[in-house]
Design a protein around this motif. Structure first.
Motif, short mmCIF file in Angstrom:
data_model
loop_
_atom_site.label_atom_id
_atom_site.label_comp_id
_atom_site.label_asym_id
_atom_site.label_seq_id
_atom_site.Cartn_x
_atom_site.Cartn_y
_atom_site.Cartn_z
N ASP A 166 13.35 -27.61 0.95
CA ASP A 166 13.87 -27.28 2.28
C ASP A 166 14.30 -25.82 2.38
O ASP A 166 14.31 -25.25 3.47
N THR A 167 14.66 -25.22 1.25
CA THR A 167 15.19 -23.85 1.30
C THR A 167 14.37 -22.84 0.51
O THR A 167 14.58 -21.64 0.66
N ILE A 168 13.45 -23.31 -0.34
CA ILE A 168 12.68 -22.40 -1.19
C ILE A 168 11.19 -22.66 -1.01
O ILE A 168 10.74 -23.80 -0.95
N SER A 169 10.44 -21.57 -0.96
CA SER A 169 8.99 -21.66 -0.91
C SER A 169 8.43 -20.59 -1.84
O SER A 169 8.80 -19.42 -1.74
N ALA A 223 0.83 -1.21 0.00
CA ALA A 223 0.00 0.00 0.00
C ALA A 223 0.86 1.26 0.00
O ALA A 223 0.52 2.27 -0.63
N GLN A 224 1.99 1.20 0.68
CA GLN A 224 2.87 2.36 0.76
C GLN A 224 3.62 2.61 -0.54
O GLN A 224 3.78 3.75 -0.97
N THR A 225 4.08 1.54 -1.19
CA THR A 225 4.90 1.69 -2.40
C THR A 225 4.08 1.68 -3.68
O THR A 225 4.53 2.21 -4.70
N GLY A 226 2.90 1.06 -3.64
CA GLY A 226 2.07 1.00 -4.83
C GLY A 226 2.49 -0.06 -5.84
O GLY A 226 1.94 -0.11 -6.95
N VAL A 227 3.44 -0.92 -5.49
CA VAL A 227 3.88 -1.96 -6.42
C VAL A 227 2.95 -3.16 -6.35
O VAL A 227 2.26 -3.38 -5.35
N THR A 228 2.92 -3.92 -7.43
CA THR A 228 2.11 -5.13 -7.47
C THR A 228 3.00 -6.31 -7.83
O THR A 228 4.03 -6.15 -8.50
N PHE A 229 2.60 -7.49 -7.40
CA PHE A 229 3.36 -8.70 -7.72
C PHE A 229 2.41 -9.89 -7.71
O PHE A 229 1.37 -9.88 -7.06
N ASP A 230 2.79 -10.90 -8.47
CA ASP A 230 1.96 -12.08 -8.62
C ASP A 230 2.38 -13.22 -7.71
O ASP A 230 1.57 -14.07 -7.33
N TYR A 231 3.67 -13.26 -7.40
CA TYR A 231 4.22 -14.37 -6.63
C TYR A 231 5.13 -13.84 -5.52
O TYR A 231 5.75 -12.78 -5.65
N VAL A 232 5.22 -14.63 -4.45
CA VAL A 232 6.19 -14.38 -3.39
C VAL A 232 7.16 -15.55 -3.38
O VAL A 232 6.75 -16.71 -3.22
N PHE A 233 8.42 -15.24 -3.58
CA PHE A 233 9.49 -16.24 -3.59
C PHE A 233 10.26 -16.09 -2.29
O PHE A 233 10.88 -15.05 -2.05
N ILE A 234 10.22 -17.11 -1.45
CA ILE A 234 10.85 -17.04 -0.14
C ILE A 234 12.05 -17.96 -0.09
O ILE A 234 11.95 -19.16 -0.38
N ARG A 235 13.19 -17.39 0.24
CA ARG A 235 14.38 -18.20 0.52
C ARG A 235 14.42 -18.41 2.02
O ARG A 235 14.59 -17.48 2.79
N LYS A 236 14.21 -19.65 2.43
CA LYS A 236 14.10 -19.96 3.85
C LYS A 236 15.48 -20.09 4.49
O LYS A 236 16.45 -20.49 3.84
#
Length: 227
Positions: free
Chosen positions: A217-220, A174-187
């Protein structure tokens, strides 16, 4: 390891040369003169500069200590690069999966909980996957019309969401106004976060708005649910 575009990284060789000059012209000669007064030795008058430089016992000991420190520092720097600044095999597999299984116009938000300018996952993700990474800083300093300092602050803010909930992501969006389709998490590995071994707190709160489409184990990887 210094940030790759920082002044300390590039001034280090100069400081090393100045330190070597100080050792050769000031410190070692002073030690040699002190020992030569009490223990005359032919090495002090040798034509070989190396013999003269290391003529005293004190200079030999100091040089040996410095040499050990140089070797150890070089080894640790290389080890740190290998462990922390190189994309690991499991991360590369995640990149390949993204490239093969997501639309080419997809936008990704990468959450790694790392410093943005020394984060290999964020740096290499766009080049390898051919997908847009909205929180990758590398290369943005050359982009016209962008405030790099503000962009860096925004990326640091979103990386802090790794230890929070989805509310943090939504507030940042909401603050930056950017949009994205996916969240890539490096655990993290188990020794990085003992309280949440092998995961990040953010993961526990994504299920309401995202669905998990890739897991190791490391990526979600999470895809935003359709409205």
């Amino acid at each position: 390891i210094s940030e790759p575009r920082s002044a300390p990284l590039h001034i280090t060789p100069i400081l090393a040369m100045l330190a070597a000059i100080a050792l050769e012209t000031l410190i070692f000669p002073m030690l040699n003169r002190s020992e030569h007064e009490h223990h005359p030795n032919a090495m002090f008058d040798s034509d070989d500069w190396a013999e003269r430089l290391l003529a005293s016992r004190a200079t030999k000991i100091i040089f040996a200590l410095f040499f050990f420190n140089w070797v150890y520092s070089a080894f640790m720097a290389t080890y740190h690069l290998q462990e922390n600044l190189i994309v690991q095999s499991d991360e590369l597999k995640g990149f390949e999966w993204v490239k093969a299984n997501t639309p080419s116009d997809s936008s990704f938000l990468l959450i790694t909980d790392e410093q943005p300018m020394t984060d290999p996952v964020s740096e290499w993700f766009p080049a390898i996957t051919q997908r847009n990474s909205i929180a990758t800083l590398q290369g943005q300093e050359w982009t016209d019309g962008k405030n790099f300092e503000a962009l860096m602050a925004a990326v640091l803010d979103v990386q802090s969401c790794a230890q929070q909930t989805i509310d943090c992501l939504q507030a940042w969006q909401a603050q930056t106004g950017v949009t994205f389709d996916y969240v890539f998490i490096r655990k993290p590995t188990t020794n990085e976060f003992q309280e949440f071994p092998g995961s990040l707190p953010l993961e526990y709160s994504l299920a309401d708005a995202y669905r998990q489409i890739y897991q190791t184990d490391t990526i979600s990887i999470w895809q935003r649910n359709s409205p």
